[in-house]
Structure formats: structure tokens, C-alpha cells
Design a protein around this motif. Sequence first.
Motif, PDB file in Angstrom:
ATOM      1  N   VAL A 179       0.880  -1.159   0.000  1.00  0.00           N
ATOM      2  CA  VAL A 179       0.000   0.000   0.000  1.00  0.00           C
ATOM      3  C   VAL A 179       0.918   1.208   0.000  1.00  0.00           C
ATOM      4  O   VAL A 179       1.914   1.240   0.725  1.00  0.00           O
ATOM      5  CB  VAL A 179      -0.897   0.004   1.260  1.00  0.00           C
ATOM      6  CG1 VAL A 179      -1.651   1.319   1.387  1.00  0.00           C
ATOM      7  CG2 VAL A 179      -1.853  -1.179   1.240  1.00  0.00           C
ATOM      8  N   CYS A 210      -3.549  -0.717   8.173  1.00  0.00           N
ATOM      9  CA  CYS A 210      -3.117  -1.632   7.109  1.00  0.00           C
ATOM     10  C   CYS A 210      -2.420  -2.858   7.655  1.00  0.00           C
ATOM     11  O   CYS A 210      -1.577  -2.763   8.542  1.00  0.00           O
ATOM     12  CB  CYS A 210      -2.186  -0.912   6.147  1.00  0.00           C
ATOM     13  SG  CYS A 210      -3.016   0.267   5.092  1.00  0.00           S
ATOM     14  N   ILE A 228       3.580  -1.405   3.750  1.00  0.00           N
ATOM     15  CA  ILE A 228       3.225  -0.010   3.469  1.00  0.00           C
ATOM     16  C   ILE A 228       4.471   0.793   3.128  1.00  0.00           C
ATOM     17  O   ILE A 228       5.507   0.653   3.767  1.00  0.00           O
ATOM     18  CB  ILE A 228       2.548   0.633   4.699  1.00  0.00           C
ATOM     19  CG1 ILE A 228       1.305  -0.139   5.085  1.00  0.00           C
ATOM     20  CG2 ILE A 228       2.215   2.103   4.443  1.00  0.00           C
ATOM     21  CD1 ILE A 228       0.789   0.211   6.455  1.00  0.00           C
ATOM     22  N   SER A 286       1.804  -0.922  -6.605  1.00  0.00           N
ATOM     23  CA  SER A 286       1.024  -1.052  -5.368  1.00  0.00           C
ATOM     24  C   SER A 286      -0.342  -1.697  -5.596  1.00  0.00           C
ATOM     25  O   SER A 286      -0.857  -1.725  -6.710  1.00  0.00           O
ATOM     26  CB  SER A 286       0.823   0.322  -4.722  1.00  0.00           C
ATOM     27  OG  SER A 286      -0.072   1.116  -5.466  1.00  0.00           O
TER      28      SER A 286
END
Length: 168
Positions: A5, A29, A33, A77
Motif C-alpha cells: 500500500v 493496514c 506499506i 502497489s
Amino acid sequence: MKKSVVIVSFSSKKGGNCEQISDYLRSLCSQPIKTYRFAEFSIHPCGGCGYQCFADNRSCPYIGDMEYSILEDICASAITYFVLPNYCNYPYAHFFAFNERSQCYFQNHADRLEAYLNVPKQFLVVSNTGKENFLEAMRQHTNNEPEILFLSSKFYGKIIKCRKPYGI
């Protein structure tokens, strides 16, 4: 391997609303990340050069800044979140520099542009006005109608406090 992400905060205000929102998203999340905060680096705007990128995108004199890294991570992503402040009814200048410099990355690479546009994106905007301007600007970054959440700093007393919801 799970796709990451990406969270991009376009504010340069350290500890401000956009940074708090980015931190909050990161806390929710479970996937890997990658977070980019403009308070920590800068992207050189286009100009002051001989427009070498028109002939060869790798010859941009500013290719060493974070623009390429951010775009590479966005294209790879699972989803990207753009967190943007509103200044004078438009996105902050860092967003426009990012947008402008992306031309070099996409120049002569239609596959990169298609990959970028196909990545799902969510736009979180700290704004009291200018919704139409943001909608128009964000349309350039997705193949679909942009999904924008407007958070009014007036409603939150100028400072938006993000807390993890109960049960998460």
C-alpha cells in the motif's frame, strides 16, 4: 508476495492534519506499506533545464529526486492513498510539482501510464472549499471517477484528531 500500500502525503506541515491522517491509515493496514511525506524531501519542479526529457526521459537533470521512486512504488502497489491539503481552493503546490514531473516518467512509456492509471487510488482531502477543483485535478490520476473523502478542518476545530476505531 503481497503488493504494498502506498501513502503519499502532499503537505509539508510536520505533524499536521495530513501527517496524522497518513499515520492513521498506516495503523489500519495489514499489508506492507510505503509512506512518502513531502515534509521529509522535495521534488524539483520542471523548468530551469533544456527539456532534455522530451528526447530521452532518462536525461532529466532532476532524475535523482524522489519522483521516480514514488511513481515506481505507486505502479506496483495494490492501492495508493493521496492525502492532500487544500490551499486557496486547490491542492498544495507539492501535488502540482509531482503531477508536472510525472511527465518525464511517462514520456514514451504508455505501459507505465496505463499501469499508474489502473492502480486503485483513494484521495483524502483536508478542505473546507474547492471540491470541484480537486475532482478535476484527481481525474488525471485514475481511469475511474476519483473517490475523494473531504475532511473539513472547520468541523474538527482546525485539527483533525485520528483515533483508531474501537475493535480494530
